[in-house]
Scaffold this motif. Structure first.
Motif, short mmCIF file in Angstrom:
data_model
loop_
_atom_site.label_atom_id
_atom_site.label_comp_id
_atom_site.label_asym_id
_atom_site.label_seq_id
_atom_site.Cartn_x
_atom_site.Cartn_y
_atom_site.Cartn_z
N GLN A 4 0.82 -1.20 0.00
CA GLN A 4 0.00 0.00 0.00
C GLN A 4 0.86 1.26 0.00
OE1 GLN A 4 -1.54 -0.58 4.01
NE2 GLN A 4 -1.76 1.60 4.19
N VAL A 5 1.98 1.24 0.71
CA VAL A 5 2.87 2.40 0.73
C VAL A 5 3.54 2.58 -0.63
CG1 VAL A 5 4.96 3.38 1.79
CG2 VAL A 5 3.27 2.25 3.22
N ILE A 6 3.95 1.49 -1.24
CA ILE A 6 4.57 1.57 -2.57
C ILE A 6 3.58 2.12 -3.59
CG2 ILE A 6 5.56 0.21 -4.44
CD1 ILE A 6 6.73 -1.63 -2.26
N ALA A 7 2.34 1.64 -3.53
CA ALA A 7 1.31 2.14 -4.45
C ALA A 7 1.02 3.62 -4.19
CB ALA A 7 0.03 1.33 -4.31
N ALA A 8 0.98 4.02 -2.92
CA ALA A 8 0.76 5.43 -2.59
C ALA A 8 1.92 6.29 -3.08
CB ALA A 8 0.56 5.60 -1.09
N LEU A 9 3.14 5.80 -2.96
CA LEU A 9 4.31 6.56 -3.44
C LEU A 9 4.29 6.71 -4.96
CD1 LEU A 9 7.13 5.13 -1.17
CD2 LEU A 9 6.12 7.40 -1.07
N LEU A 10 3.90 5.65 -5.66
CA LEU A 10 3.80 5.75 -7.12
C LEU A 10 2.72 6.76 -7.52
CD1 LEU A 10 4.17 2.02 -8.16
CD2 LEU A 10 5.82 3.86 -8.46
N GLY A 11 1.58 6.70 -6.86
CA GLY A 11 0.53 7.67 -7.13
C GLY A 11 0.94 9.08 -6.77
N GLY A 12 1.66 9.22 -5.66
CA GLY A 12 2.14 10.54 -5.25
C GLY A 12 3.13 11.14 -6.22
N ALA A 13 3.99 10.30 -6.79
CA ALA A 13 4.94 10.79 -7.80
C ALA A 13 4.20 11.32 -9.02
CB ALA A 13 5.91 9.68 -8.19
N VAL A 14 3.20 10.58 -9.47
CA VAL A 14 2.42 11.02 -10.63
C VAL A 14 1.69 12.32 -10.32
CG1 VAL A 14 0.49 10.42 -12.14
CG2 VAL A 14 2.19 8.71 -11.58
N GLY A 15 1.07 12.40 -9.14
CA GLY A 15 0.31 13.60 -8.78
C GLY A 15 1.17 14.84 -8.65
N SER A 16 2.33 14.71 -8.00
CA SER A 16 3.17 15.88 -7.81
C SER A 16 3.83 16.32 -9.12
CB SER A 16 4.22 15.62 -6.73
OG SER A 16 5.05 14.55 -7.10
#
Length: 109
Positions: free
Chosen positions: A8-20
């Protein structure tokens, strides 16, 4: 270490990279490397925290969606902070960022 780096943290980090990165590239001005790295760092911190707090281990895809939104919000928060601080502090922060990330050459001069 393995307990903190869950799917879940890895998925959140990937999503966060795309969003930022999405928020940073939508600015009208020419992007600078130091600003981009700061946006990415803040977005990743927001995304990891939101992914852990708002989703469970069974909802990895939802963690990516939450990370996407949190990464964009983190990038917007950094933009708001930069707009609200006085020029003197902005010079100090910019100087520190250039010292940490390498000196940027102005193409205007």
């Amino acid at each position: 270490m393995n307990e903190s780096l869950t799917p879940q943290v890895i998925a959140a980090l990937l999503g966060g990279a795309v969003g930022s990165v999405r928020n940073f590239t939508r600015k009208g001005e020419k992007p600078r490397l130091t600003e981009g790295l700061m946006n990415l760092l803040v977005g990743e911190i927001f995304a990891a925290a939101a992914g852990v707090y708002f989703t469970g281990n069974a909802h990895v895809a939802m963690a990516a969606v939450v990370g996407l939104g949190a990464g964009a919000v983190g990038s917007y928060a950094l933009d708001a902070l930069q707009a609200s601080i006085p020029e003197g502090v902005k010079l100090v922060v910019t100087g520190w960022a250039e010292r940490m990330g390498g000196k940027q050459k102005d193409e205007e001069t």
